[in-house]
Design an enzyme around this catalytic site. Structure first.
Site, PDB file in Angstrom:
ATOM      1  N   GLU A 198      12.263 -10.366   0.868  1.00  0.00           N
ATOM      2  CA  GLU A 198      11.577  -9.173   1.373  1.00  0.00           C
ATOM      3  C   GLU A 198      12.426  -7.957   1.043  1.00  0.00           C
ATOM      4  O   GLU A 198      13.665  -8.001   1.117  1.00  0.00           O
ATOM      5  CB  GLU A 198      11.402  -9.290   2.894  1.00  0.00           C
ATOM      6  CG  GLU A 198      10.672  -8.114   3.511  1.00  0.00           C
ATOM      7  CD  GLU A 198      10.505  -8.274   5.025  1.00  0.00           C
ATOM      8  OE1 GLU A 198      10.889  -9.332   5.578  1.00  0.00           O
ATOM      9  OE2 GLU A 198       9.996  -7.316   5.648  1.00  0.00           O
TER      10      GLU A 198
ATOM     11  N   ARG B  45       6.434  12.161  -2.203  1.00  0.00           N
ATOM     12  CA  ARG B  45       6.605  12.736  -0.863  1.00  0.00           C
ATOM     13  C   ARG B  45       7.720  11.992  -0.126  1.00  0.00           C
ATOM     14  O   ARG B  45       8.135  10.914  -0.538  1.00  0.00           O
ATOM     15  CB  ARG B  45       5.297  12.710  -0.062  1.00  0.00           C
ATOM     16  CG  ARG B  45       4.820  11.318   0.269  1.00  0.00           C
ATOM     17  CD  ARG B  45       3.547  11.340   1.104  1.00  0.00           C
ATOM     18  NE  ARG B  45       3.044   9.996   1.307  1.00  0.00           N
ATOM     19  CZ  ARG B  45       3.410   9.174   2.293  1.00  0.00           C
ATOM     20  NH1 ARG B  45       4.285   9.578   3.206  1.00  0.00           N
ATOM     21  NH2 ARG B  45       2.917   7.967   2.388  1.00  0.00           N
TER      22      ARG B  45
ATOM     23  N   PRO C  79       0.785  -1.227   0.000  1.00  0.00           N
ATOM     24  CA  PRO C  79       0.000   0.000   0.000  1.00  0.00           C
ATOM     25  C   PRO C  79       0.822   1.285   0.000  1.00  0.00           C
ATOM     26  O   PRO C  79       1.850   1.382   0.661  1.00  0.00           O
ATOM     27  CB  PRO C  79      -0.830  -0.100   1.287  1.00  0.00           C
ATOM     28  CG  PRO C  79      -0.145  -1.110   2.122  1.00  0.00           C
ATOM     29  CD  PRO C  79       0.506  -2.069   1.169  1.00  0.00           C
ATOM     30  N   ASN C  80       0.309   2.218  -0.777  1.00  0.00           N
ATOM     31  CA  ASN C  80       0.806   3.595  -0.916  1.00  0.00           C
ATOM     32  C   ASN C  80       2.027   3.714  -1.822  1.00  0.00           C
ATOM     33  O   ASN C  80       2.397   4.835  -2.187  1.00  0.00           O
ATOM     34  CB  ASN C  80       1.093   4.229   0.463  1.00  0.00           C
ATOM     35  CG  ASN C  80      -0.153   4.359   1.292  1.00  0.00           C
ATOM     36  OD1 ASN C  80      -1.148   4.921   0.823  1.00  0.00           O
ATOM     37  ND2 ASN C  80      -0.148   3.811   2.503  1.00  0.00           N
TER      38      ASN C  80
ATOM     39  N   TYR D 125      12.468   7.949   1.102  1.00  0.00           N
ATOM     40  CA  TYR D 125      12.160   6.954   0.065  1.00  0.00           C
ATOM     41  C   TYR D 125      12.779   7.262  -1.300  1.00  0.00           C
ATOM     42  O   TYR D 125      12.664   6.451  -2.210  1.00  0.00           O
ATOM     43  CB  TYR D 125      10.640   6.825  -0.088  1.00  0.00           C
ATOM     44  CG  TYR D 125       9.959   6.336   1.166  1.00  0.00           C
ATOM     45  CD1 TYR D 125      10.143   5.025   1.601  1.00  0.00           C
ATOM     46  CD2 TYR D 125       9.138   7.170   1.925  1.00  0.00           C
ATOM     47  CE1 TYR D 125       9.522   4.562   2.750  1.00  0.00           C
ATOM     48  CE2 TYR D 125       8.516   6.722   3.072  1.00  0.00           C
ATOM     49  CZ  TYR D 125       8.707   5.410   3.483  1.00  0.00           C
ATOM     50  OH  TYR D 125       8.103   4.952   4.617  1.00  0.00           O
TER      51      TYR D 125
ATOM     52  N   ASN E 279       7.803  -6.112  -1.418  1.00  0.00           N
ATOM     53  CA  ASN E 279       7.829  -4.980  -0.486  1.00  0.00           C
ATOM     54  C   ASN E 279       6.405  -4.846   0.047  1.00  0.00           C
ATOM     55  O   ASN E 279       5.534  -4.269  -0.612  1.00  0.00           O
ATOM     56  CB  ASN E 279       8.258  -3.683  -1.162  1.00  0.00           C
ATOM     57  CG  ASN E 279       8.332  -2.541  -0.149  1.00  0.00           C
ATOM     58  OD1 ASN E 279       7.884  -2.685   0.990  1.00  0.00           O
ATOM     59  ND2 ASN E 279       8.878  -1.404  -0.548  1.00  0.00           N
TER      60      ASN E 279
ATOM     61  N   ALA F 164       3.441  -1.146   4.679  1.00  0.00           N
ATOM     62  CA  ALA F 164       2.968  -1.217   6.070  1.00  0.00           C
ATOM     63  C   ALA F 164       2.362  -2.575   6.425  1.00  0.00           C
ATOM     64  O   ALA F 164       2.370  -2.975   7.596  1.00  0.00           O
ATOM     65  CB  ALA F 164       1.958  -0.111   6.331  1.00  0.00           C
TER      66      ALA F 164
ATOM     67  N   ARG G 154      14.181   2.980  12.117  1.00  0.00           N
ATOM     68  CA  ARG G 154      13.097   3.973  12.194  1.00  0.00           C
ATOM     69  C   ARG G 154      12.268   3.753  13.463  1.00  0.00           C
ATOM     70  O   ARG G 154      12.782   3.294  14.464  1.00  0.00           O
ATOM     71  CB  ARG G 154      12.265   3.885  10.911  1.00  0.00           C
ATOM     72  CG  ARG G 154      13.117   4.196   9.658  1.00  0.00           C
ATOM     73  CD  ARG G 154      12.322   4.094   8.386  1.00  0.00           C
ATOM     74  NE  ARG G 154      11.227   5.054   8.374  1.00  0.00           N
ATOM     75  CZ  ARG G 154      10.222   5.027   7.490  1.00  0.00           C
ATOM     76  NH1 ARG G 154      10.189   4.084   6.557  1.00  0.00           N
ATOM     77  NH2 ARG G 154       9.268   5.935   7.541  1.00  0.00           N
TER      78      ARG G 154
ATOM     79  N   HIS H 233      12.699  -3.507   1.219  1.00  0.00           N
ATOM     80  CA  HIS H 233      12.223  -2.196   1.669  1.00  0.00           C
ATOM     81  C   HIS H 233      13.134  -1.112   1.135  1.00  0.00           C
ATOM     82  O   HIS H 233      14.367  -1.273   1.130  1.00  0.00           O
ATOM     83  CB  HIS H 233      12.204  -2.117   3.199  1.00  0.00           C
ATOM     84  CG  HIS H 233      11.257  -3.078   3.838  1.00  0.00           C
ATOM     85  ND1 HIS H 233       9.914  -2.833   3.967  1.00  0.00           N
ATOM     86  CD2 HIS H 233      11.471  -4.312   4.348  1.00  0.00           C
ATOM     87  CE1 HIS H 233       9.330  -3.869   4.543  1.00  0.00           C
ATOM     88  NE2 HIS H 233      10.252  -4.780   4.784  1.00  0.00           N
TER      89      HIS H 233
HETATM   90  O1  CA2 Z   1      10.822   1.327   3.234  1.00  0.00           O
HETATM   91  C1  CA2 Z   1       9.886   0.712   2.704  1.00  0.00           C
HETATM   92  O2  CA2 Z   1       9.932   0.286   1.549  1.00  0.00           O
HETATM   93  C2  CA2 Z   1       8.592   0.518   3.485  1.00  0.00           C
HETATM   94  O3  CA2 Z   1       8.084  -0.773   3.151  1.00  0.00           O
HETATM   95  C3  CA2 Z   1       7.653   1.603   3.018  1.00  0.00           C
HETATM   96  C4  CA2 Z   1       6.338   1.644   3.790  1.00  0.00           C
HETATM   97  C5  CA2 Z   1       6.581   1.627   5.297  1.00  0.00           C
HETATM   98  O4  CA2 Z   1       5.334   1.515   5.981  1.00  0.00           O
HETATM   99  C6  CA2 Z   1       7.483   0.501   5.717  1.00  0.00           C
HETATM  100  O5  CA2 Z   1       7.725   0.594   7.112  1.00  0.00           O
HETATM  101  C7  CA2 Z   1       8.819   0.560   4.986  1.00  0.00           C
HETATM  102  C8  CA2 Z   1       5.560   2.908   3.434  1.00  0.00           C
HETATM  103  C9  CA2 Z   1       5.270   3.090   1.971  1.00  0.00           C
HETATM  104  C10 CA2 Z   1       4.785   4.469   1.744  1.00  0.00           C
HETATM  105  O6  CA2 Z   1       4.709   4.730   0.377  1.00  0.00           O
HETATM  106  C11 CA2 Z   1       5.175   5.935  -0.074  1.00  0.00           C
HETATM  107  C12 CA2 Z   1       4.330   6.707  -0.800  1.00  0.00           C
HETATM  108  C13 CA2 Z   1       4.764   7.925  -1.298  1.00  0.00           C
HETATM  109  C14 CA2 Z   1       6.048   8.329  -1.085  1.00  0.00           C
HETATM  110  C15 CA2 Z   1       6.875   7.538  -0.355  1.00  0.00           C
HETATM  111  C16 CA2 Z   1       6.451   6.322   0.150  1.00  0.00           C
END
Ligand code: CA2
Length: 147
Positions: free
Chosen positions: A99, A19, A11-12, A24, A75, A78, A108, A101
């Site tokens: 896996e 952002r 997700p996301n 990231y 990946n 969350a 973190r 990330h």
């Molecule tokens: O570091 C990673 O790849 C994570 O899997 C990213 C997740 C976070 O919850 C994990 O703890 C670590 C969050 C993804 C958020 O997606 C984004 C969307 C827009 C900009 C940046 C990230």
């Protein structure tokens, strides 16, 4: 041609690049897809690259990978920290799981330090931005060849 490596994102991550670039990076998920495709092709593999914001859809794709993939890069975003459904699906998989990330969750917030996915993963690549995916594809290709 061997079966493809499945590269799944949670997700996301469809918003990657828009952002928090300090955490990231600036690259979009399409950029990541292109990097993975190029590395996989150089190693003689095709990839299936997908992203979903929905836990059940990720479970469906992991189940699909049982027959269709030679290895899985995941990946979970969350969901890695919360989803026993994804862990259970991974446990039923008979191919290697890497896996991945973008960030290093271990460095973190404390709630990111545990991922259920790690319990079923052969290994984890984290903290290298988009290159985490490329390194994970390399690892997956190596594991697929040796299994
Ligand atoms: O570091 C990673 O790849 C994570 O899997 C990213 C997740 C976070 O919850 C994990 O703890 C670590 C969050 C993804 C958020 O997606 C984004 C969307 C827009 C900009 C940046 C990230």
């Amino acid at each position: 041609m061997p079966k493809p490596i499945y590269v799944l994102s949670g997700p996301n991550l469809n918003l990657l690049g828009s952002r928090e670039p300090d955490i990231y990076g600036h690259q979009t998920l399409d950029d990541v897809r292109a990097l993975c495709e190029a590395r996989a092709a150089a190693l003689g593999h095709a990839i299936v690259f997908r992203q979903s914001n929905h836990e059940g859809e990720l479970v469906d794709w992991i189940q699909e990978a049982r027959e269709a993939a030679c290895a899985l890069v995941l990946n979970p975003a969350a969901y890695g920290h919360t989803s026993i459904a994804i862990l259970d699906a991974l446990k039923m998989l008979n191919v290697p799981v890497v896996e991945c990330h973008l960030s290093n969750p271990a460095a973190r917030e404390s709630f990111r330090r545990k991922t259920y996915v790690s319990l079923a993963a052969t290994g984890v690549v984290s903290g290298f931005g988009a290159n985490s995916y490329v390194l994970a594809v390399e690892a997956a290709a190596g594991l697929a060849h040796s299994s």
